[in-house]
Design a protein around this motif. Structure first.
Motif, PDB file in Angstrom:
ATOM      1  N   LEU A 148     -19.792 -12.802 -91.249  1.00 14.27           N
ATOM      2  CA  LEU A 148     -19.566 -12.673 -89.805  1.00 14.27           C
ATOM      3  C   LEU A 148     -18.107 -12.323 -89.512  1.00 14.27           C
ATOM      4  O   LEU A 148     -17.817 -11.475 -88.667  1.00 14.27           O
ATOM      5  N   TYR A 149     -17.198 -12.987 -90.212  1.00 13.33           N
ATOM      6  CA  TYR A 149     -15.771 -12.708 -90.028  1.00 13.33           C
ATOM      7  C   TYR A 149     -15.448 -11.267 -90.418  1.00 13.33           C
ATOM      8  O   TYR A 149     -14.738 -10.564 -89.692  1.00 13.33           O
ATOM      9  N   ASP A 187     -17.341  -8.746 -90.434  1.00 21.00           N
ATOM     10  CA  ASP A 187     -17.908  -7.784 -89.484  1.00 21.00           C
ATOM     11  C   ASP A 187     -16.885  -7.390 -88.427  1.00 21.00           C
ATOM     12  O   ASP A 187     -16.910  -6.271 -87.904  1.00 21.00           O
ATOM     13  N   THR A 188     -15.977  -8.310 -88.088  1.00 18.79           N
ATOM     14  CA  THR A 188     -14.971  -8.039 -87.058  1.00 18.79           C
ATOM     15  C   THR A 188     -13.565  -7.834 -87.634  1.00 18.79           C
ATOM     16  O   THR A 188     -12.659  -7.466 -86.898  1.00 18.79           O
ATOM     17  N   HIS A 189     -13.403  -8.122 -88.926  1.00 16.79           N
ATOM     18  CA  HIS A 189     -12.098  -7.963 -89.592  1.00 16.79           C
ATOM     19  C   HIS A 189     -12.298  -7.257 -90.941  1.00 16.79           C
ATOM     20  O   HIS A 189     -12.022  -7.819 -91.999  1.00 16.79           O
ATOM     21  N   PRO A 190     -12.807  -6.035 -90.920  1.00 16.22           N
ATOM     22  CA  PRO A 190     -13.210  -5.360 -92.158  1.00 16.22           C
ATOM     23  C   PRO A 190     -12.063  -5.030 -93.121  1.00 16.22           C
ATOM     24  O   PRO A 190     -12.311  -4.701 -94.275  1.00 16.22           O
TER      25      PRO A 190
END
Length: 87
Positions: free
Chosen positions: A28-29, A31-34
């Protein structure tokens, strides 16, 4: 009544569940901090640890997943271990 297994089984399953939780959280992390290289490193470390734990559990207690995600023994031993909701 569910079959009682050795304490080691429950300890290993708890470790596996903790690693799975971390993997979901890191997914999940990421997904927003690739581009977070440290998070990617942690994810890959946990993925490797999950694979190790799964292999250890299955080598002693039988398959954890179905549909080709785990090998089974002969005779068919899919139902030998307790189901996840029985832990």
């Amino acid at each position: 009544m569910a079959k009682q297994l050795p304490e080691e089984f429950y300890m290993l399953m708890e470790e596996l569940q903790a690693v799975d939780f971390v993997l979901v959280d890191l997914t999940l992390y990421l997904d927003t901090h690739p581009n977070d290289v440290e998070a990617i490193r942690q994810y890959n470390h946990c993925a490797k640890e999950r694979k190790r734990l799964k292999k250890k559990i299955e080598s002693i207690y039988g398959p954890l997943q179905q549909y080709g995600n785990s090998y089974v023994g002969s005779p068919w031993n899919w139902d030998d271990a307790p189901w996840p909701w029985q832990l």
